[in-house]
Design a protein around this motif. Structure first.
Motif, short mmCIF file in Angstrom:
data_model
loop_
_atom_site.label_atom_id
_atom_site.label_comp_id
_atom_site.label_asym_id
_atom_site.label_seq_id
_atom_site.Cartn_x
_atom_site.Cartn_y
_atom_site.Cartn_z
N ALA A 66 0.82 -1.22 0.00
CA ALA A 66 0.00 0.00 0.00
C ALA A 66 0.85 1.27 0.00
O ALA A 66 0.41 2.33 -0.46
N LEU A 67 2.08 1.16 0.50
CA LEU A 67 2.91 2.36 0.65
C LEU A 67 3.46 2.88 -0.67
O LEU A 67 4.07 3.96 -0.69
N LYS A 68 3.26 2.17 -1.74
CA LYS A 68 3.75 2.67 -3.04
C LYS A 68 3.02 3.95 -3.46
O LYS A 68 3.45 4.65 -4.36
N HIS A 69 1.92 4.25 -2.77
CA HIS A 69 1.17 5.48 -3.06
C HIS A 69 1.63 6.67 -2.21
O HIS A 69 1.16 7.78 -2.41
N ILE A 70 2.52 6.42 -1.23
CA ILE A 70 2.87 7.44 -0.25
C ILE A 70 4.12 8.21 -0.67
O ILE A 70 5.14 7.61 -1.03
N HIS A 71 4.05 9.53 -0.60
CA HIS A 71 5.21 10.39 -0.82
C HIS A 71 5.80 10.80 0.53
O HIS A 71 5.06 11.05 1.48
N THR A 72 7.12 10.88 0.62
CA THR A 72 7.74 11.48 1.80
C THR A 72 7.52 12.99 1.74
O THR A 72 7.30 13.55 0.67
N ASN A 73 7.59 13.64 2.91
CA ASN A 73 7.43 15.09 2.91
C ASN A 73 8.68 15.82 3.42
O ASN A 73 8.65 17.02 3.66
N ARG A 74 9.79 15.06 3.55
CA ARG A 74 11.07 15.63 3.93
C ARG A 74 12.14 14.58 3.66
O ARG A 74 11.83 13.38 3.61
N PRO A 75 13.40 14.96 3.50
CA PRO A 75 14.45 13.97 3.23
C PRO A 75 14.61 13.02 4.42
O PRO A 75 14.54 13.45 5.58
N PRO A 76 14.80 11.72 4.17
CA PRO A 76 15.01 10.77 5.27
C PRO A 76 16.16 11.21 6.17
O PRO A 76 17.22 11.61 5.70
N GLY A 77 15.91 11.15 7.49
CA GLY A 77 16.92 11.50 8.47
C GLY A 77 17.03 12.96 8.80
O GLY A 77 17.81 13.34 9.68
N SER A 78 16.26 13.82 8.13
CA SER A 78 16.46 15.26 8.28
C SER A 78 15.80 15.84 9.53
O SER A 78 16.35 16.74 10.16
#
Length: 256
Positions: A66-78
């Protein structure tokens, strides 16, 4: 078996977000620290897969898909953003690496060794233990209402327990992994959980997050470690005051 600084994709190759680059970068540590870049709020329900009541073998696979539809909203770890998706994915990781269902793993590695005999992630077991009913407000009235268990969300919540059992969980965290003189959880693991990993500001208050605990100070400047949780019909709060060697758990069978 798990290197915290390796990408989740090393263990779950099919893990794929809408952001391909982020999918390759998000590490296990970032999931634990709530710094993966995955958003909370409206993104979480897409990953909730219902408990079938019998066979839950596909729910974690459905979560990942299901997560293939999800966008991150900040760089990982930031930076810090709390979302249940992080810990739901950690549950999928536990299942993949251990070869066990998440609920069986927690039973064998946490509940049984700690003598938490009235704790479970299985609804049928909870029913046999005389589980309390949940309650909700509806049209100005309090009604008894129990809701479905979402198996894929269990790693972020849904433990059914008692005040006595949760006191044992607090004791093992307060005593560096020891309970009744036995080292049940490695001391380094407990210390890592309550070591600030990321700092952030919430409603003007400076806070930190370890791996599963919020870390801060009371209004009087006393160190405090805590975590709460809620579903639509239950609420809980766990608080540790290290300087007093005091732990408190509160369990409520409504969300208010």
């Amino acid at each position: 078996l798990i290197d915290l600084d390796q990408p989740l994709k090393r263990y779950i190759p099919e893990f794929q977000l809408a952001d391909e680059k982020a999918s390759d970068e998000i590490t296990v540590r970032e999931l634990l620290n709530q710094t993966s870049g995955l958003p909370g709020n409206f993104s979480e329900p897409i990953a909730y897969q219902k408990d079938s009541g019998t066979d839950n073998s596909d729910t974690m696979k459905l979560l990942v898909a299901a997560l293939k539809h999800i966008h991150t909203n900040r760089p990982p770890g930031s930076s810090f953003e709390y979302t249940n998706l992080n810990y739901n994915l950690l549950g999928a990781l536990v299942e993949r690496v251990s070869g066990r269902s998440f609920d069986d793993f927690v039973q064998e590695r946490i509940f049984t060794p700690l003598g938490m005999n009235n704790s479970t992630l299985k609804p049928d077991v909870a029913a046999s233990l005389d589980r309390a009913d949940g309650h909700q407000m509806m049209l100005g009235h309090i009604i008894t209402r129990n809701i479905p268990i979402y198996h894929s969300a269990q790693p972020a919540g849904w433990v059914m327990s008692s005040a006595e059992d949760m006191a044992k969980w607090l004791l093992v965290n307060m005593n560096n992994g020891k309970l009744n003189g036995q080292q049940v959880i490695p001391a380094r693991v407990v210390q890592l959980m309550r070591t600030p990993e990321i700092n952030f500001v919430d409603y003007g208050e400076k806070l930190s997050y370890g791996m599963g605990w919020f870390i801060g100070q009371t209004g009087d400047g006393e160190p405090v470690i805590w975590h709460g949780g809620d579903t639509p019909n239950f609420l809980s709060e766990m608080i540790i005051l290290p300087e007093r060697n005091l732990g408190v758990v509160m369990l409520v069978n409504s969300q208010t």
